[in-house]
Structures are given as C-alpha cells and as structure tokens.
Design a protein around this motif. Structure first.
Motif, PDB file in Angstrom:
ATOM      1  N   LYS A 609       0.835  -1.181   0.000  1.00 33.56           N
ATOM      2  CA  LYS A 609       0.000   0.000   0.000  1.00 33.56           C
ATOM      3  C   LYS A 609       0.882   1.247   0.000  1.00 33.56           C
ATOM      4  O   LYS A 609       1.813   1.373   0.782  1.00 33.56           O
ATOM      5  CB  LYS A 609      -0.913  -0.003   1.231  1.00 33.56           C
ATOM      6  CG  LYS A 609      -1.875   1.169   1.283  1.00 33.56           C
ATOM      7  CD  LYS A 609      -2.748   1.074   2.521  1.00 33.56           C
ATOM      8  CE  LYS A 609      -3.715   2.251   2.606  1.00 33.56           C
ATOM      9  NZ  LYS A 609      -4.553   2.190   3.813  1.00 33.56           N
ATOM     10  N   GLY A 610       0.576   2.183  -0.919  1.00 37.08           N
ATOM     11  CA  GLY A 610       1.341   3.417  -1.012  1.00 37.08           C
ATOM     12  C   GLY A 610       2.518   3.336  -1.945  1.00 37.08           C
ATOM     13  O   GLY A 610       3.178   4.344  -2.193  1.00 37.08           O
ATOM     14  N   ILE A 611       2.827   2.132  -2.464  1.00 40.58           N
ATOM     15  CA  ILE A 611       3.934   1.948  -3.406  1.00 40.58           C
ATOM     16  C   ILE A 611       3.350   1.743  -4.795  1.00 40.58           C
ATOM     17  O   ILE A 611       2.464   0.898  -4.995  1.00 40.58           O
ATOM     18  CB  ILE A 611       4.817   0.751  -3.008  1.00 40.58           C
ATOM     19  CG1 ILE A 611       5.287   0.892  -1.554  1.00 40.58           C
ATOM     20  CG2 ILE A 611       6.001   0.634  -3.953  1.00 40.58           C
ATOM     21  CD1 ILE A 611       6.144   2.090  -1.295  1.00 40.58           C
ATOM     22  N   LYS A 612       3.834   2.501  -5.786  1.00 45.72           N
ATOM     23  CA  LYS A 612       3.216   2.509  -7.100  1.00 45.72           C
ATOM     24  C   LYS A 612       3.740   1.419  -8.024  1.00 45.72           C
ATOM     25  O   LYS A 612       3.242   1.254  -9.135  1.00 45.72           O
ATOM     26  CB  LYS A 612       3.438   3.874  -7.765  1.00 45.72           C
ATOM     27  CG  LYS A 612       2.792   5.035  -7.002  1.00 45.72           C
ATOM     28  CD  LYS A 612       3.048   6.357  -7.695  1.00 45.72           C
ATOM     29  CE  LYS A 612       2.413   7.508  -6.937  1.00 45.72           C
ATOM     30  NZ  LYS A 612       2.672   8.822  -7.591  1.00 45.72           N
ATOM     31  N   GLU A 613       4.724   0.693  -7.615  1.00 46.76           N
ATOM     32  CA  GLU A 613       5.296  -0.325  -8.488  1.00 46.76           C
ATOM     33  C   GLU A 613       5.563  -1.590  -7.689  1.00 46.76           C
ATOM     34  O   GLU A 613       5.598  -1.577  -6.456  1.00 46.76           O
ATOM     35  CB  GLU A 613       6.590   0.185  -9.121  1.00 46.76           C
ATOM     36  CG  GLU A 613       7.635   0.627  -8.108  1.00 46.76           C
ATOM     37  CD  GLU A 613       8.866   1.237  -8.741  1.00 46.76           C
ATOM     38  OE1 GLU A 613       9.863   1.441  -8.025  1.00 46.76           O
ATOM     39  OE2 GLU A 613       8.839   1.508  -9.960  1.00 46.76           O
ATOM     40  N   LEU A 614       5.734  -2.688  -8.420  1.00 43.15           N
ATOM     41  CA  LEU A 614       6.011  -3.966  -7.762  1.00 43.15           C
ATOM     42  C   LEU A 614       7.388  -3.943  -7.105  1.00 43.15           C
ATOM     43  O   LEU A 614       8.343  -3.381  -7.638  1.00 43.15           O
ATOM     44  CB  LEU A 614       5.944  -5.110  -8.769  1.00 43.15           C
ATOM     45  CG  LEU A 614       4.552  -5.446  -9.318  1.00 43.15           C
ATOM     46  CD1 LEU A 614       4.671  -6.526 -10.399  1.00 43.15           C
ATOM     47  CD2 LEU A 614       3.637  -5.922  -8.204  1.00 43.15           C
ATOM     48  N   ILE A 615       7.440  -4.567  -5.938  1.00 41.64           N
ATOM     49  CA  ILE A 615       8.689  -4.646  -5.173  1.00 41.64           C
ATOM     50  C   ILE A 615       9.066  -6.120  -5.023  1.00 41.64           C
ATOM     51  O   ILE A 615       8.216  -6.958  -4.684  1.00 41.64           O
ATOM     52  CB  ILE A 615       8.527  -4.005  -3.778  1.00 41.64           C
ATOM     53  CG1 ILE A 615       8.113  -2.544  -3.892  1.00 41.64           C
ATOM     54  CG2 ILE A 615       9.808  -4.127  -2.975  1.00 41.64           C
ATOM     55  CD1 ILE A 615       9.124  -1.654  -4.538  1.00 41.64           C
ATOM     56  N   THR A 616      10.324  -6.414  -5.283  1.00 38.39           N
ATOM     57  CA  THR A 616      10.811  -7.776  -5.085  1.00 38.39           C
ATOM     58  C   THR A 616      11.361  -7.910  -3.679  1.00 38.39           C
ATOM     59  O   THR A 616      12.182  -7.094  -3.237  1.00 38.39           O
ATOM     60  CB  THR A 616      11.916  -8.119  -6.094  1.00 38.39           C
ATOM     61  OG1 THR A 616      11.407  -7.963  -7.422  1.00 38.39           O
ATOM     62  CG2 THR A 616      12.399  -9.548  -5.905  1.00 38.39           C
ATOM     63  N   ILE A 617      10.882  -8.925  -2.988  1.00 38.83           N
ATOM     64  CA  ILE A 617      11.402  -9.202  -1.652  1.00 38.83           C
ATOM     65  C   ILE A 617      11.970 -10.612  -1.624  1.00 38.83           C
ATOM     66  O   ILE A 617      11.550 -11.488  -2.388  1.00 38.83           O
ATOM     67  CB  ILE A 617      10.320  -9.034  -0.568  1.00 38.83           C
ATOM     68  CG1 ILE A 617       9.113  -9.929  -0.838  1.00 38.83           C
ATOM     69  CG2 ILE A 617       9.893  -7.584  -0.458  1.00 38.83           C
ATOM     70  CD1 ILE A 617       8.053  -9.861   0.256  1.00 38.83           C
TER      71      ILE A 617
END
Length: 733
Positions: A609-617
């Motif tokens: 939420k609040g992040i506009k792009e996919l994040i790799t974890i």
C-alpha cells in the motif's frame, strides 16, 4: 506537612545541598591539619609583592655596615673606640633615637671605657639583647652599661616554618613575670614621646597596646593562614613598608666615620646602626623573597627592624592600617560562602549543552573575583584566607560536576532501558544532540513482530502478557545490541531497529540481516523458557529495507524523539507484514547493499500500500562471510487427512476482518501449515481468521503462502490455540 513544602526545594537544589557541607567540612579539616599553612603564607607573600609600593619613611635613617665598610675597617668587629666615635658623630645630628643593632656584650678594645662613657651620656641610645634560644641560635646578653640604664630591647624575630619572617615582637617574655620591650618598640617610644604619645592599654581591649591612633592586636596561633603557630610573647603581623633599604634613607658606616653627613640629615629621626653585609650573616628571608622568576633576596635584620618601627610610628601618628585578620567564625563563613558560590554556579549550568565551558569560565571568573577581592582587602589591611576559599570554590564545583556526572550515568542507565547507548550518547554528549531537526542518510531498517500475539494476549491475564513480552524483548535487545543496532521503539510486541543512525557504518545492511537471523535463532531459547513457565510458544516475523531517510530529533522543544522519517521506513514496516513466523524478508535495496553471501530460500513480488510499483522481496535462510548464520531447515511434514476438517474463514484487512464468511476445508495438515480447499479465490499473503465448524469458539489465524491449483491454497498458521492443536493432533493420529 512542613517536609512536603521543603521537599521540592531540596530536590531542586540537591546537588548544592550534597556538595556544600561535604566540601566545606573537608576544607576546614584540611586547613585544621596545617597542610594549607605554607600555601596560605605563600599567598600572603604574593600579596606583599603585588601591593603598590609605599613612599619611603623619612623618619628613619639606617647606617648600614656593608661589605665595603667591613673591608675598610682596621679590625672586625670594629673596636669600641671606633664605635664610640661613630655614636658621637651621630649624636651631633641630634636624632630622637639611636638604635644599635650590633651585639656588644663583651669589650672590643681599645676604647672600651670611652664607649661606656658614650653609653652613659646617650639616654636616647637603645642596644639589643637576644632572649630566645633555639637550635641554630643562642642567647646574647646586652651591653652591661645599657642594661643598667634599661636602654635595651629584644631584637628577636619570630621565624615561620619556611624560614621567613612575617611577624614582629613588641614585648618579649623573659620569664613568667618579666617582659622586655622589643628593640623596635623602644625606639618608636623614644620617637613618640615628644609627640605626647606613651604606652597605654586600649579602651576596647585592655590586653592590647595603644599608641596614639594605633591599636596593636596580639597575634594568636590561628590568625590568618596560621595554624597552631607559636604565639608566645606579644607578637604582631609585620606590615612591611617595602622590599629593600630604598624604603628608608640610608648612609654607609664609612660616610659617617668620614663625617660625610648632610646637615640635619638625622635630626629628629630614628637612626639605626646595623649590618647589611653578606659576610656578617644578619640577613633573613621575608615575603619579598618569594619572587617566582628571580633568585630569592634576603633582607637585613636592621631593615626588618626599620619596617617594624615604621609600622608602629605610622599606626600611631598617621593611622596607617595594621594587618588584621577575621575572627575564626567569620573565616569559616567565608569558606562556606565560597563553597556555596562554586556549587551554585555549577548546578545552575547543568542543563546547558556547553556546560563544561561555561563552568570553567564562571569558576575562573569567581576565583578571579575572590582573588581580586582578597587583594583589595589586603590593601585595606585585611588578610583573608584565600587558599581555603579557593579550594572550597573549586572543590564544590568539582563535587557538583561529579554529582551531575554520576546522575548522568544513572540517567544513561535509565535511558538505556528505553534507548540504545548510541542514541543516549548522541543526546547527552553531542553538542547538537538535543537540537530539533535531522539530516539525510542511508539507513537499514528492521521491523519485527510476533505473529498472532494479539490473539494470545486476549487469552491470557495482563500479568502473563507482560511477563511474556519482557522475556521476549529482553532476549531480542541483547541480540540487537550485540550487532550494534539502534532500537528506535518497542511497538507493543514489535521492535523497530535502525542500522546506520545515529552512527553510520559501511556494513549496516549486513549486520541488520545477521541480526535478524540471530533474533530468529534466539527465539528457540525464548520458547524453551516459555514452555518451562507453561506459557504459549511464540513466532516472529522480520522485515528489512534499506534506503535514504531523514534521521534526527523529531518533535517539539518540549517533546521529541530521535527517529527516522521517510518512505523507506514505511516500506520496511510493510515488508514485515508479509512475513510468517520464523521468516525474514528483505527488500531488493537491502539485498544489493549487503554485498555478501546470502542464502535465498525464495522471492516474491509485492505491491505494498502506497507503493506505485512492484517490489521484489527475498526470503532469507542464512548469511555467510564473517557471520556464518543459518536458520534451521523447515522439516514440517504434511499429512493427508482421511476426513477433511470443515472450516469457516474471513479475510483480514490489517487487523480487521472483512465480515464475509467463506466456507472451506483443511485437507492436508502439519504442525505449522495446512492446505485449504475453498471455492473462493485468495491472494498470496492474505491474512485469514479461521473457525472450526465443529468448534466455532476457537479462532485460528493463518497467512496464505501460495495457490497450488484452482481451489487449493497453502496456508501458514500464525496462531493456533491449544484447543485447536489438540483437535488437529486427534485428527492426524
């Protein structure tokens, strides 16, 4: 009631109340031992040296016997005939008094009879007698002819422990009943007699001698800086007029013998005859011998007598001040006052950031005022105890500083329970530590949280919840401190840790990952202790992210917290929410910044939420390099159930359930995981709240790990009540 009124004031000034009586008593005891006496006498010497010079006393003439005079004599000691001629020459000048500061107890022929006649015909001539007997000196009798006419005075000079002369005699005790006037007093009385001034007791104190305008207090053993000094006979403190003979008119013995005396040179004056030659060894150390940057000079005995005569005459005729000392109780109050000033100055500055600088300046200033005041008082005739006052001033300041440092140490320990040592040091020791604001820096952020702890806390009394938390947080704090992490905050059962603030290190990301693994490994010991106390088992998830933030004191002037602010903080917190018990998830930023060997057990793309792009974890299973830490392998064995367990579940949004119940059944089961079969579509990492259809009172919490086929989802339990565990064990068996 009265105590309650005074208690706040006592607490407000506790440092001063602690330091002042302690230091004052120590200084008084130190002074009483006599260890400060030499320092105080040395300070008195400096006051004499610094005091402006006084004009010469024209009432006194010194006939000095210098080295040239000794060499020009036919014999030495000079014969009685030569001495008689010298006295006759001086008598022709009509002085008021003649003082012979030369021992003449035995004849020195030729001319002894002539000298005796001169003695008999000179009623204003005073000879000398030494009445004291010590290790390095012996009694010396006076000239018999002068003794018969009571024209003799004691020329004894009291010596201090350092060999200096700071006191003079007015009367010397010969025995229990008889006293002898001093050489100086005898001559002064002869000079004062035509002025109508004679000896009489003071009206204020009958024990004190009064001559005209001057009252001469008797020296006592503890006057001024003295401690248990020898106060026998009638002594006074010597108020020297000056350093050398230039303070008095002088003429050499040879000039007198050659009658090279200006007209009226000695008329109406006190004439002293004495040795100033080095070879005659009538030289003494005085306060003027204490010059720091030059060799010590000694003063001739005849010059010391001249100073005492001048002191008597100036007090009697001119009202010149004598050296007075304060009563002992007043001196003690001065020491107490100095202690109060030193302690108060230090205590009032305890809250300033540059306290040490302000303290040094103010104590130095107060010490300067004390020294300056003592110097002015000395010019006015008062000898104040400078050294004890300075010791009390500085000692109380040091004591308060030590008290503040000790309090700061206790405060550091107290704050250390809530903040890391590095943050405490930043607040207490860094000049800008308390300044509101921050700076941008690269920081690695770690968030940890206990899975399903809210459900656990609902099932236990508050006391046990606190017990569990204290045990868990204590173990985690030790690990975090070991890896130099900064605990920013305990958020319920969660921990917010910073690596890189307030102190930045190049391996912040590596230490954060290693710390997370060590924290997960430490959970084994935590759960062993919980099991021994019949407390539930705990599981923890950890999320880590690295990025640029603003670090500093955030808040207001009245309330602030050292913390970090920025989107990367929020991302780290979001990553933690995707974890299950025992799991560590790190962002791609942390993965790249770590630059070390990491064991990756899986990876996932998320859109927080609040992040506009996919994040790799990345799912971390271990770290190599210098840390070499591994999480234990997941040996959880899945069992197929012959009879599926029907459940109802709802999807959680944050901590709240959506309110929509879905049907499903558990078809495979292990200690930590299960396969959930449902017709409803679920997303990976969804948090679920399940209830067994056959036991609806039991709540189970889980997280969706992945979807295995169209209707089957692998879920990871985050909290299973003991009742559910018993049911699952019965089904599995």
């Amino acid at each position: 009631m009265l105590w309650n009124k005074f208690k706040p004031a006592i607490w407000q000034w506790r440092g001063v109340i602690f330091a002042v009586p302690t230091i004052t008593l120590l200084v008084i005891l130190l002074r009483w031992t006599g260890l400060l006496q030499l320092l105080e006498l040395a300070t008195l010497d400096q006051l004499f040296l610094l005091r402006p010079p006084e004009p010469p006393d024209s009432r006194i003439v010194i006939v000095e016997i210098n080295e040239a005079d000794v060499r020009q004599q036919v014999q030495w000691p000079m014969s009685d005939e030569v001495l008689a001629n010298v006295l006759e020459t001086i008598k022709q000048q009509k002085p008021r008094a003649i003082g012979l500061d030369i021992y003449r107890d035995l004849p020195v022929n030729p001319g002894h009879e002539t000298l005796v006649k001169v003695f008999a015909n000179t009623p204003n001539l005073i000879g000398v007698q030494k009445v004291s007997n010590s290790i390095d000196s012996a009694l010396v009798n006076p000239p018999p002819a002068l003794k018969q006419r009571q024209q003799v005075g004691s020329n004894d000079l009291p010596l201090d422990g350092d060999g200096k002369i700071r006191r003079g005699l007015l009367y010397a005790n010969l025995n229990d009943q008889d006293v002898l006037e001093s050489f100086a007093l005898k001559l002064a009385l002869l000079y004062l007699k035509p002025e109508g001034i004679t000896e009489k007791p003071s009206t204020n104190n009958p024990d004190y001698l009064q001559l005209g305008r001057g009252i001469f207090p008797i020296f006592e053993a503890n006057d001024g800086g003295y401690i248990r000094a020898n106060d026998g006979s009638y002594q006074v403190l010597l108020n020297y007029r000056g350093h050398i003979q230039q303070q008095f008119t002088t003429i050499s013995l040879s000039q007198v013998q050659k009658n090279q005396i200006p007209p009226n040179f000695m008329q109406g004056k006190v004439v002293l005859i004495g040795a100033t030659a080095e070879s005659l060894k009538d030289l003494f150390y005085t306060p003027y011998s204490s010059k720091v940057f030059s060799a010590p000079q000694r003063m001739a005995g005849v010059t010391i007598h001249a100073n005492l005569i001048s002191q008597i005459l100036s007090a009697a005729l001119d009202g010149r001040s004598l050296i007075k000392t304060l009563p002992e109780p007043i001196e003690l109050l001065l020491i107490l006052g100095s202690s109060i000033i030193g302690a108060t100055l230090c205590w009032q500055q305890r809250h300033y950031i540059n306290q040490k600088t302000l303290l040094a300046v103010n104590v130095f200033f107060a010490g300067g005022v004390l020294l300056g005041g003592s110097f002015i008082a000395f010019i006015l005739g008062w000898w104040l105890p400078v050294i004890p006052a300075l010791l009390a001033l500085g000692g109380s300041a040091i004591a308060v500083t030590q008290y503040i440092a000790q309090s700061a140490g206790e405060m550091r320990k107290t704050l250390g329970r809530y903040l890391t040592d590095e943050v405490v040091a930043n607040l207490l020791e860094t000049p800008t530590g308390l300044k509101i604001g921050g700076e941008r820096r690269q920081v690695t952020l770690l968030f940890s949280d206990l899975r399903g702890f809210s459900a656990i806390s609902e099932q236990l009394p508050p006391e046990q919840v606190v017990q569990i938390l204290n045990l868990y947080l204590g173990a985690m704090t030790e690990v975090i401190n070991q890896y130099k992490g900064t605990i920013n905050e305990f958020i319920g059962d969660g921990i917010f840790v910073m690596f890189g603030a307030p102190i930045s290190r190049p391996d912040d990301a590596q230490r954060a990952i290693a710390c997370a693994i060590a924290m997960q490994l430490a959970m084994q010991q935590v759960n062993q202790q919980n099991q021994q106390m019949n407390l539930p088992r705990l599981e923890m998830g950890i999320g880590i992210n690295t990025g640029g933030v603003v670090a500093g004191n955030i808040g207001s002037q009245k309330r602030a917290q050292y913390t970090v602010i920025g989107s990367h903080v929020n991302l780290a917190a979001r990553i933690e929410t995707y974890t299950v018990g025992g799991q560590i998830l790190i962002s791609e930023n942390t993965y790249k910044d770590a630059k070390t060997d990491l064991k990756i057990t899986g990876q996932l793309q998320i859109e927080p939420k609040g992040i506009k792009e996919l994040i790799t974890i990345y799912d971390i299973g271990g770290i190599g390099g210098e840390y070499n830490l591994l999480l234990p392998e997941d040996n959880d064995v899945m069992v197929s159930l012959a009879s599926p367990i029907p459940v109802e579940y709802t999807v959680l949004q944050g901590k709240q359930a959506t309110g929509i119940l879905f049907q499903g059944e558990l078809i495979n089961l292990s200690e930590k995981k299960a396969y959930l079969k449902t017709a409803h579509s679920l997303e990976p990492l969804n948090n679920l709240k399940l209830r067994l259809v056959n036991a609806p009172e039991i709540d189970i919490y889980a997280k969706v790990i992945k979807q295995t086929d169209e209707h089957n989802f692998l879920i990871r339990f985050t909290n299973i009540p003991p009742q559910a565990i018993a049911i699952f064990q019965g089904v599995g068996s």
